[in-house]
Design an enzyme around this catalytic site. Structure first.
Site, PDB file in Angstrom:
ATOM      1  N   VAL A  36      -4.272   6.365  -2.201  1.00  0.00           N
ATOM      2  CA  VAL A  36      -3.069   6.049  -1.442  1.00  0.00           C
ATOM      3  C   VAL A  36      -3.331   4.725  -0.728  1.00  0.00           C
ATOM      4  O   VAL A  36      -4.445   4.507  -0.230  1.00  0.00           O
ATOM      5  CB  VAL A  36      -2.745   7.149  -0.410  1.00  0.00           C
ATOM      6  CG1 VAL A  36      -1.495   6.793   0.395  1.00  0.00           C
ATOM      7  CG2 VAL A  36      -2.573   8.508  -1.088  1.00  0.00           C
ATOM      8  N   CYS A  37      -2.310   3.862  -0.709  1.00  0.00           N
ATOM      9  CA  CYS A  37      -2.390   2.622   0.079  1.00  0.00           C
ATOM     10  C   CYS A  37      -3.584   1.779  -0.392  1.00  0.00           C
ATOM     11  O   CYS A  37      -3.806   1.647  -1.597  1.00  0.00           O
ATOM     12  CB  CYS A  37      -2.481   3.011   1.558  1.00  0.00           C
ATOM     13  SG  CYS A  37      -2.042   1.742   2.746  1.00  0.00           S
ATOM     14  N   THR A  38      -4.347   1.201   0.530  1.00  0.00           N
ATOM     15  CA  THR A  38      -5.465   0.345   0.127  1.00  0.00           C
ATOM     16  C   THR A  38      -6.648   1.135  -0.421  1.00  0.00           C
ATOM     17  O   THR A  38      -7.672   0.538  -0.785  1.00  0.00           O
ATOM     18  CB  THR A  38      -5.932  -0.541   1.298  1.00  0.00           C
ATOM     19  OG1 THR A  38      -6.155   0.286   2.450  1.00  0.00           O
ATOM     20  CG2 THR A  38      -4.891  -1.596   1.635  1.00  0.00           C
TER      21      THR A  38
ATOM     22  N   ALA B  49       1.621   3.907  -3.455  1.00  0.00           N
ATOM     23  CA  ALA B  49       1.914   2.773  -2.579  1.00  0.00           C
ATOM     24  C   ALA B  49       1.450   3.078  -1.154  1.00  0.00           C
ATOM     25  O   ALA B  49       0.622   3.973  -0.942  1.00  0.00           O
ATOM     26  CB  ALA B  49       3.406   2.452  -2.646  1.00  0.00           C
TER      27      ALA B  49
END
Lengths: 220, 220
Positions: free
Chosen positions: B102-104, B152
């Protein structure tokens, strides 16, 4: 913009996302502070047992808050008869700008006497019990009545927290936070409310909840 | 339905919702287990510093997982050069059914060499850096390429996790989980992606991120 201090009440058996959704929104507002608080400081385990979250301060050490937030979860059942927690809620509510809940956290606000004559919401499975506390369970994603804001089940706390940021810090800040957490929801299914989910799914989730079992997805 | 074991990697400086969103979805599936794991067991503090989350097991004690999930946050910067964590990810990936981020967190999968030649996504502000790891940053709410699924920014993990439940346990179970957590999102603003947010908001959030400051909402 004014600084705001938020106290999030946690306890054994809380539903994690009820607390962490709003936390992630509020913590992105410049100058706003958040504390996780509990009857006693230390680790609390969430309803699944798989996750520990730390309360940094005991309620007796919390002198006040601009926002107080009560999450839900099976652990709320014990809170409904916990005089120390309910007294603290009444006391802190005397100085808050916003007193809030997510999911069955609204029952705890009710048990503290804070929903008398108020419109309120909560998890769709636990709206009727709000009547016992003199509240009017109107449903809705979140409900603002005076300074009391109650949110629907679990994930609804994210929407409520964005609303609070907009009310206190303005829509630009709320939009910046929404963008920062990329809150552009695209659920792969459309079954997030009893009005939208297929009837057999609603019946299954209801049956599991009524049996007191966890997890709630078990019925299907 | 088959039991699935999920290992969620946590670390100091993680973004809490990246981990807790998917956790709340996956923990509602009957028979599925979740463990929070870290390089060393014990409490990790999230990026705001205000929240502690417990890792119950050290990576050396984790023998394998069906699903591994890597959240993002400022703390990923240290992970990108952490050979112990990256080696563990490569090893556990050898036995997973799904390796996810998730995310970075997608940058961490990249640094572990797991995104070579893969389509992937991540937080909208950190898509380009994926190219350095041989990935094709296509964007999107979540991207499935083989057994690698990347989501994202921050809140997108909830959508990704529902997708995984649907893939493994079927759409009825995924819908039951969605209903149980009342995931019927109704954001009070529509600024959750750079395509939807007003340009000055996108510029402000970008500027703050580039400066390395937190919180990301500060710019507006």
């Amino acid at each position: 913009m004014a600084s705001m201090k938020t106290a999030i009440l946690i306890f054994d058996g809380l539903t994690a996302l009820d607390a962490i959704g709003p936390y992630e929104v509020l913590r992105n507002v410049p100058g706003w502070e958040i504390e996780f608080v509990a009857a006693t400081a230390g680790e609390k385990r969430t309803d699944s047992g798989a996750l520990g979250i730390t309360a940094d301060r005991a309620l007796t050490e919390v002198e006040g808050a601009d926002i107080v937030l009560v999450p839900g979860g099976a652990g709320t059942r014990a809170l409904l008869a916990d005089d120390d927690v309910l007294s603290w809620l009444r006391e802190v509510d005397g100085g808050t700008k916003w007193t809030t809940s997510v999911c069955t956290g609204s029952l705890v606000l009710g048990a503290a006497g804070l929903l008398e004559g108020r419109r309120a919401t909560g998890h769709w499975l636990y709206l009727d019990p709000l009547r016992a506390y003199g509240a009017d369970p109107v449903g809705g994603r979140f409900v603002e009545d005076g300074k009391i804001v109650t949110a629907a089940g679990v994930s609804a706390g994210i929407d409520m927290a964005l609303h609070l940021v907009g009310r206190e810090a303005g829509p630009e800040v709320a939009q910046a936070v929404q963008l920062a957490i990329e809150y552009d929801p695209q659920p792969p299914y459309d079954a997030g409310s009893p009005a939208k989910a297929p009837a057999p799914i609603v019946e299954a989730v209801t049956a599991v909840a009524r049996s007191g079992d966890e997890p709630v997805g078990r019925g299907s």
